[in-house]
Design an enzyme around this catalytic site. Structure first.
Site, mmCIF file in Angstrom:
data_model
loop_
_atom_site.group_PDB
_atom_site.id
_atom_site.type_symbol
_atom_site.label_atom_id
_atom_site.label_comp_id
_atom_site.label_asym_id
_atom_site.label_seq_id
_atom_site.Cartn_x
_atom_site.Cartn_y
_atom_site.Cartn_z
ATOM 1 N N LYS B 67 0.944 -1.311 0.087
ATOM 2 C CA LYS B 67 0.001 0.106 -0.094
ATOM 3 C C LYS B 67 1.004 1.280 -0.078
ATOM 4 O O LYS B 67 1.878 1.332 0.848
ATOM 5 C CB LYS B 67 -0.796 0.073 1.159
ATOM 6 C CG LYS B 67 -2.020 1.239 1.236
ATOM 7 C CD LYS B 67 -2.957 1.078 2.190
ATOM 8 C CE LYS B 67 -2.538 1.125 3.882
ATOM 9 N NZ LYS B 67 -3.492 1.489 4.751
ATOM 10 N N HIS B 138 -14.598 9.656 12.580
ATOM 11 C CA HIS B 138 -15.012 8.900 11.334
ATOM 12 C C HIS B 138 -14.707 7.420 11.302
ATOM 13 O O HIS B 138 -15.611 6.602 11.059
ATOM 14 C CB HIS B 138 -14.229 9.223 9.980
ATOM 15 C CG HIS B 138 -14.664 8.839 8.734
ATOM 16 N ND1 HIS B 138 -15.598 9.273 8.060
ATOM 17 C CD2 HIS B 138 -13.712 8.023 7.902
ATOM 18 C CE1 HIS B 138 -15.757 8.535 6.885
ATOM 19 N NE2 HIS B 138 -14.638 7.686 6.651
ATOM 20 N N ASN B 160 -16.081 10.688 24.238
ATOM 21 C CA ASN B 160 -15.254 11.304 23.146
ATOM 22 C C ASN B 160 -14.469 12.611 23.849
ATOM 23 O O ASN B 160 -15.320 13.394 24.549
ATOM 24 C CB ASN B 160 -16.031 11.741 21.900
ATOM 25 C CG ASN B 160 -14.808 11.873 20.836
ATOM 26 O OD1 ASN B 160 -13.843 11.222 20.790
ATOM 27 N ND2 ASN B 160 -15.033 13.070 20.110
ATOM 28 N N SER B 199 -6.541 9.623 18.129
ATOM 29 C CA SER B 199 -5.201 9.781 17.801
ATOM 30 C C SER B 199 -4.487 10.459 18.919
ATOM 31 O O SER B 199 -3.695 11.351 18.704
ATOM 32 C CB SER B 199 -4.931 10.649 16.464
ATOM 33 O OG SER B 199 -5.911 11.747 16.483
ATOM 34 N N MET B 219 -6.955 0.840 18.970
ATOM 35 C CA MET B 219 -6.789 0.713 17.306
ATOM 36 C C MET B 219 -6.112 1.870 16.948
ATOM 37 O O MET B 219 -5.909 2.209 15.793
ATOM 38 C CB MET B 219 -8.145 0.399 16.812
ATOM 39 C CG MET B 219 -8.948 -0.519 17.098
ATOM 40 S SD MET B 219 -7.935 -2.307 17.038
ATOM 41 C CE MET B 219 -7.937 -2.210 15.297
ATOM 42 N N GLY B 220 -5.940 3.047 17.960
ATOM 43 C CA GLY B 220 -5.418 4.174 17.403
ATOM 44 C C GLY B 220 -3.978 4.492 17.502
ATOM 45 O O GLY B 220 -3.536 5.620 16.805
ATOM 46 N N ASP B 222 -0.195 4.100 16.479
ATOM 47 C CA ASP B 222 0.367 3.518 15.396
ATOM 48 C C ASP B 222 1.659 4.265 15.072
ATOM 49 O O ASP B 222 2.495 4.221 13.741
ATOM 50 C CB ASP B 222 -0.438 3.541 14.090
ATOM 51 C CG ASP B 222 -0.848 5.131 13.380
ATOM 52 O OD1 ASP B 222 -0.551 5.843 14.411
ATOM 53 O OD2 ASP B 222 -1.580 5.127 12.484
ATOM 54 N N GLY B 292 -3.965 -3.034 18.071
ATOM 55 C CA GLY B 292 -3.828 -2.975 16.587
ATOM 56 C C GLY B 292 -3.078 -2.069 16.139
ATOM 57 O O GLY B 292 -3.582 -0.836 16.210
#
Lengths: 321, 321
Positions: B67, B138, B160, B199, B219-220, B222, B292
């Site tokens: 990718k 999103h 949130n 994030s 999951m955020g 990275d 993740g």
């Protein structure tokens, strides 16, 4: 999104355009306008293939993307396909969207040939008459064909580990109206320019095979362990390269640096000579040596040029993506 | 050479297909049949963009490629384009020739959602009733939509940093016929499953916000420096991940490892649970945590699936290349 298939490249691309693209991007690298990304290169454990990515960004030319592909050693025998397979993907640096996909096989041969030619233009003596070839494979023909356009050469001399391959380069010389002669390695002392383009892991060309004033372009060493010329030759020469970091780790200079014969600071960017910030050759007795390791930006530069040509000629396939 | 433009992906791809593709490739990673290449990620100094490549090879699925793309933060405001832009390129592992080019934007959202769903399938308690969401952007909607299919959830609770965004996930809950309630972070103790998808660079979810028996999917995170949950939570939990090397360097586990709370050997591959070589959850009181980080093989797996679907439906654009 534009697509230029491999089969269109031969009719579109010229040696002149490849030369100009590579010369310009070497200059951009030296001025800090263009840089290469870390190279990914993987032995994938399938078909003995090597696969990877060479990417970069040229802020001056606004060229962003990568070449992906590699070496599939069984292609020719098993499938009648060439073993080196690559594709260039260009992206719009303003948006990150893909802008073009270009067949990279012939382009890779042309950009590699252009690199040694650019080095000859900027580093060889103006009165060079004899060019020597170490290596006579498929790529050697590309290197010689491009090199012959850089000076008024009167003679090509060639050596190859398998002498039966020398007719490959003899034909190129003859097509250009230049005499050809096979020589032993010590016969290379006659050459004013020498291009080595082999995949050897031990030196063929020794320091005492090279006469004062010669320009040597080492184009075959792109991996740790490969070597085409004696490390002592680099100590005698003014050494130039496409990218210093590659030159001293996977290029021809790796051995001279590892043996302490030269330092990283002894290796200059060819782009700096193009830009005029490095004087390049300063005497007729000096040996200059170009260590051509091959960088992703060369691939992007020639691919961007071919896209322009394909658009001009109405050959680019347009896909809404 | 097949082309599947971004605009076709929404009609072709399903959450089920994405789930199956990601579950299968996580299993292949754990069994040694699939591996990711080193990631290239560059701040290119133009449009504040981050650009790079995530590649890999799945010997079991014979999926090879990358990718390419990244993050263009000005896209939306300047051009009405989404900021994350990516494209997947697949190659024939037998020959090195490109086989497909696939729009990667929606696929990236779907594969990321699939990853937390796969973790829920294999690690959450079977009787999980309440799912908690940290984050309501999103991507959070994608995560929740996919997660709701893994258990018979009766309630979604959400938090949130900007509470005015919670309607994004409330709508997903309501569309699935599940009640929604906004909570403070300590209200997450009610949840049987928690997904964090922010994030953030500082933890929101603390160890004492998480009840025994909960499954947490982070999951955020990275990138080095990002953090969603307190490091002490990882010390209390059984930690699983997509790829251990990423988890401990750029994933959620980076902080717990750096603080000496857990060791690399405490982080297991989710694929090993899928394969049955790791027992996964062994008690109803255990906290399980999935880190993740996102790997290139996920992208290749969903892209390969979409190519199959596009061929079946006659939607793939064929180009002679």
């Amino acid at each position: 999104m534009l697509i230029i298939p491999e089969c269109e490249i031969a009719d579109l691309m010229t040696r002149e355009v490849a030369f100009d693209a590579v010369e310009k991007v070497f200059a951009a690298m030296a001025s800090g306008d263009a840089y290469n990304f870390p190279v990914v290169r993987e032995a994938i454990g399938h078909e003995d293939a090597l696969y990877g990515f060479k990417g970069g960004f040229d802020r001056a030319g606004l060229t962003l993307g990568l070449k992906a592909g590699g070496y599939w050693p069984n292609n020719l025998e098993k499938r009648g396909l060439i073993n080196h397979q690559s594709t260039v993907f260009l992206f719009d640096p303003d948006t990150g969207k893909p802008s073009a996909m270009v067949g990279g096989n012939l382009l890779t041969a042309l950009r590699t040939a252009a690199a040694s030619s650019v080095s000859i233009k900027h580093l060889a003596r103006k009165d060079a008459k004899v060019i020597g070839m170490i290596g006579a494979g498929h790529q050697a023909a590309f290197q010689l064909r491009a090199a012959l356009e850089q000076r008024v050469f009167e003679k090509v001399i060639g050596w190859n580990y398998h002498p039966e391959m020398l007719p490959n380069i003899e034909k190129v010389a003859n097509d250009a109206g230049v005499a050809f002669g096979a020589v032993e390695l010590n016969g290379m002392a006659e050459a004013d320019v020498i291009i080595s383009i082999t995949s050897a892991f031990a030196p063929s060309l020794m320091a005492d095979h090279v006469a004062p004033g010669t320009h040597v372009a080492c184009m075959g060493t792109d991996t740790k362990g490969k070597q085409e010329v004696e490390a002592a030759l680099l100590a005698k020469a003014s050494v130039f390269t496409d990218e210093v970091a590659q030159s001293i780790t996977i290029g021809e200079a790796q051995h001279a640096v590892a043996q302490g014969l030269i330092a990283e600071s002894d290796v200059a960017q060819l782009g700096a000579v193009i830009n005029g910030t490095n004087p390049g050759r300063i005497s007729d007795d000096q040996i200059t040596l170009f260590d051509g390791t091959g960088v992703g930006l060369q691939d992007l530069a020639v691919a961007a040029s071919v896209v322009d040509l394909a658009v001009q000629k109405g050959i680019a396939i347009k896909v809404d993506f």
